[in-house]
Design a protein around this motif. Structure first.
Motif, PDB file in Angstrom:
ATOM      1  N   THR A 245       0.657  -1.281  -0.085  1.00  0.00           N
ATOM      2  CA  THR A 245       0.002  -0.040   0.066  1.00  0.00           C
ATOM      3  C   THR A 245       0.667   1.226   0.002  1.00  0.00           C
ATOM      4  OG1 THR A 245      -0.142  -0.080   2.439  1.00  0.00           O
ATOM      5  CG2 THR A 245      -1.994  -1.026   1.249  1.00  0.00           C
ATOM      6  N   VAL A 246       2.080   1.180   0.315  1.00  0.00           N
ATOM      7  CA  VAL A 246       2.919   2.329   0.399  1.00  0.00           C
ATOM      8  C   VAL A 246       4.105   2.381  -0.504  1.00  0.00           C
ATOM      9  CG1 VAL A 246       4.528   3.414   2.216  1.00  0.00           C
ATOM     10  CG2 VAL A 246       2.388   2.420   2.790  1.00  0.00           C
ATOM     11  N   ILE A 247       4.476   1.237  -0.814  1.00  0.00           N
ATOM     12  CA  ILE A 247       5.735   1.248  -1.637  1.00  0.00           C
ATOM     13  C   ILE A 247       5.777   2.068  -3.094  1.00  0.00           C
ATOM     14  CG2 ILE A 247       5.337  -1.066  -3.167  1.00  0.00           C
ATOM     15  CD1 ILE A 247       8.309  -1.908  -2.415  1.00  0.00           C
ATOM     16  N   GLY A 248       4.450   2.037  -3.486  1.00  0.00           N
ATOM     17  CA  GLY A 248       4.614   2.769  -4.744  1.00  0.00           C
ATOM     18  C   GLY A 248       4.679   4.343  -4.717  1.00  0.00           C
ATOM     19  N   LYS A 249       4.544   4.910  -3.546  1.00  0.00           N
ATOM     20  CA  LYS A 249       4.622   6.126  -3.132  1.00  0.00           C
ATOM     21  C   LYS A 249       6.318   6.643  -2.867  1.00  0.00           C
ATOM     22  CE  LYS A 249       0.415   6.224  -0.625  1.00  0.00           C
ATOM     23  NZ  LYS A 249      -0.295   6.527   0.938  1.00  0.00           N
ATOM     24  N   ILE A 250       7.037   5.485  -2.855  1.00  0.00           N
ATOM     25  CA  ILE A 250       8.711   5.772  -2.791  1.00  0.00           C
ATOM     26  C   ILE A 250       9.247   5.497  -3.871  1.00  0.00           C
ATOM     27  CG2 ILE A 250      10.501   5.041  -1.139  1.00  0.00           C
ATOM     28  CD1 ILE A 250       8.476   3.952   0.870  1.00  0.00           C
ATOM     29  N   PRO A 251       9.833   6.845  -4.429  1.00  0.00           N
ATOM     30  CA  PRO A 251      10.692   6.650  -5.826  1.00  0.00           C
ATOM     31  C   PRO A 251      11.568   5.451  -5.760  1.00  0.00           C
ATOM     32  CG  PRO A 251      10.505   8.923  -4.848  1.00  0.00           C
ATOM     33  CD  PRO A 251      10.167   8.093  -3.949  1.00  0.00           C
ATOM     34  N   TYR A 252      11.394   4.581  -6.939  1.00  0.00           N
ATOM     35  CA  TYR A 252      12.273   3.597  -7.342  1.00  0.00           C
ATOM     36  C   TYR A 252      12.259   2.232  -6.490  1.00  0.00           C
ATOM     37  CZ  TYR A 252      13.732   7.626  -9.977  1.00  0.00           C
ATOM     38  OH  TYR A 252      13.926   8.924 -10.692  1.00  0.00           O
ATOM     39  N   LEU A 253      11.847   2.316  -5.056  1.00  0.00           N
ATOM     40  CA  LEU A 253      11.859   1.254  -4.214  1.00  0.00           C
ATOM     41  C   LEU A 253      10.912  -0.151  -4.867  1.00  0.00           C
ATOM     42  CD1 LEU A 253      12.958   0.524  -1.435  1.00  0.00           C
ATOM     43  CD2 LEU A 253      10.675   1.271  -0.530  1.00  0.00           C
ATOM     44  N   SER A 254      10.082   0.209  -5.464  1.00  0.00           N
ATOM     45  CA  SER A 254       9.199  -0.932  -6.089  1.00  0.00           C
ATOM     46  C   SER A 254      10.228  -1.764  -7.044  1.00  0.00           C
ATOM     47  CB  SER A 254       7.815  -0.795  -6.447  1.00  0.00           C
ATOM     48  OG  SER A 254       7.208  -1.667  -6.916  1.00  0.00           O
ATOM     49  N   GLU A 255      10.595  -0.909  -7.958  1.00  0.00           N
ATOM     50  CA  GLU A 255      11.482  -1.481  -8.935  1.00  0.00           C
ATOM     51  C   GLU A 255      12.728  -2.060  -8.324  1.00  0.00           C
ATOM     52  OE1 GLU A 255      14.030  -0.069 -12.968  1.00  0.00           O
ATOM     53  OE2 GLU A 255      12.765   1.264 -11.894  1.00  0.00           O
ATOM     54  N   PHE A 256      13.192  -1.441  -7.219  1.00  0.00           N
ATOM     55  CA  PHE A 256      14.364  -2.082  -6.637  1.00  0.00           C
ATOM     56  C   PHE A 256      14.207  -3.430  -6.148  1.00  0.00           C
ATOM     57  CE2 PHE A 256      17.432  -1.941  -2.914  1.00  0.00           C
ATOM     58  CZ  PHE A 256      18.368  -2.145  -3.440  1.00  0.00           C
ATOM     59  N   LEU A 257      13.069  -3.493  -5.389  1.00  0.00           N
ATOM     60  CA  LEU A 257      12.786  -4.820  -4.566  1.00  0.00           C
ATOM     61  C   LEU A 257      12.354  -5.820  -5.779  1.00  0.00           C
ATOM     62  CD1 LEU A 257      11.953  -6.338  -2.115  1.00  0.00           C
ATOM     63  CD2 LEU A 257       9.471  -5.364  -2.197  1.00  0.00           C
ATOM     64  N   ASN A 258      11.378  -5.498  -6.497  1.00  0.00           N
ATOM     65  CA  ASN A 258      10.694  -6.548  -7.455  1.00  0.00           C
ATOM     66  C   ASN A 258      11.784  -7.159  -8.416  1.00  0.00           C
ATOM     67  OD1 ASN A 258       7.977  -7.031  -6.240  1.00  0.00           O
ATOM     68  ND2 ASN A 258       8.031  -4.707  -6.751  1.00  0.00           N
ATOM     69  N   SER A 259      12.415  -5.963  -9.043  1.00  0.00           N
ATOM     70  CA  SER A 259      13.596  -6.470  -9.928  1.00  0.00           C
ATOM     71  C   SER A 259      14.583  -7.328  -9.290  1.00  0.00           C
ATOM     72  CB  SER A 259      14.207  -5.306 -10.432  1.00  0.00           C
ATOM     73  OG  SER A 259      15.055  -4.641  -9.711  1.00  0.00           O
ATOM     74  N   LEU A 260      15.000  -7.274  -8.016  1.00  0.00           N
ATOM     75  CA  LEU A 260      15.806  -8.191  -7.504  1.00  0.00           C
ATOM     76  C   LEU A 260      15.330  -9.500  -7.372  1.00  0.00           C
ATOM     77  CD1 LEU A 260      18.436  -8.754  -6.169  1.00  0.00           C
ATOM     78  CD2 LEU A 260      17.552  -8.041  -3.904  1.00  0.00           C
ATOM     79  N   TYR A 261      14.058  -9.420  -7.059  1.00  0.00           N
ATOM     80  CA  TYR A 261      13.464 -10.839  -6.473  1.00  0.00           C
ATOM     81  C   TYR A 261      13.207 -11.540  -7.936  1.00  0.00           C
ATOM     82  CZ  TYR A 261      10.084 -14.209  -5.144  1.00  0.00           C
ATOM     83  OH  TYR A 261       9.450 -15.723  -5.060  1.00  0.00           O
TER      84      TYR A 261
END
Length: 274
Positions: A245-261
């Motif tokens: 619910t929050v990660i999309g509000k933080i620049p680049y964090l979703s891409e950082f997490l999901n691209s690693l996984y």
């Protein structure tokens, strides 16, 4: 906790600005803005001890008239606080005496006088019986310790809080302590313990005096990426509703997490750089 709302403690905001002010990668034009903001905060709270320190470190220019004005205001307010303490001790009950001493403690915290604040917090503790109120004094001490990045004081205060919880204490304060300890562990590079404590606090987070919830999620994701195995990362972070619910509000964090996984390393390093 007394006098706490869903806003970050102003002096911890100031602490971050002071860190940026001394960071070599921050541009000079940005430092000009930061200096103005730091000076505005110092003026608003009459922070004589901090002002003198920053002048000595050549981070701010000395303005003797400003210094004299802030000192006069401090002396006047301190006189009023001492009068309230004397009145409470002579005419009122134990609760009022404690509140008067607490007000003096918060005054020293506000103006940035670390040593006198710690001394006065000890005096206030001597007037405090309830475990919850004694815990609140530890939280004030922790905030002061984080402002100065006094790791020894942080460690001792966390241990003191845990000992107090053996006497009792409510779940709200216990959950708050987890975030304080998690921040300490992250600062001292114990990322595994920090991640565990942060993840335990996701659904109970109320520690807005330390940082906003978005920042808390940012720290939780970063420490988890470093310390969790792939299965745990998926279960506790990638698919966690509170994080989603929050990660999309933080620049680049979703891409950082999901691209690693997802093993998309080109995207991962792109997000890492950003």
């Amino acid at each position: 906790m007394e006098n706490q709302g869903e806003t970050q403690q102003p002096h911890l905001v100031l602490s971050h600005k002071l860190f940026l002010l001394t960071h070599p990668d921050v541009q000079d034009i940005e430092k000009v803005r930061l200096k103005e903001e730091v000076l505005t905060t110092i003026k608003s709270d009459d922070m004589v001890p901090l002002y003198e320190t920053l002048v000595a470190e050549s981070l701010l220019e000395k303005d003797q008239s400003l210094l004299d004005s802030m000192r006069a205001k401090n002396e006047d307010e301190l006189k009023k606080l001492d009068e309230k303490i004397a009145d409470a001790e002579e005419n009122l009950g134990e609760s009022e005496v404690r509140e008067a001493h607490l007000a003096k403690s918060l005054f020293y915290i506000r103006i940035g006088d670390k040593e006198k604040a710690l001394e006065q917090l000890k005096v206030t503790e001597g007037k405090t019986v309830a475990v919850g109120q004694r815990m609140d004094l530890v939280f004030y001490t922790l905030q002061l310790a984080f402002f100065y990045m006094d790791f020894d004081l942080i460690s001792k205060s966390i241990d003191k809080a845990k000992n107090l919880f053996e006497e009792g204490g409510d779940w709200e304060r216990k959950n708050r302590l987890k975030v304080y300890e998690g921040l300490y562990c992250m600062s001292s590079r114990n990322f595994k313990k920090a991640a565990d404590l942060f993840l335990d606090s996701i659904s109970t987070f109320t520690t807005y005096e330390l940082f906003p919830y978005d920042t808390f999620i940012f720290y939780t994701v970063l420490t988890s990426i470093i310390s969790l195995d792939r299965v745990s990362l998926k279960q506790k972070v990638v698919d966690a509703p509170e994080i989603l619910t929050v990660i999309g509000k933080i620049p680049y964090l979703s891409e950082f997490l999901n691209s690693l996984y997802d093993c998309q390393y080109k995207s991962f390093f792109s997000a890492f750089g950003k």
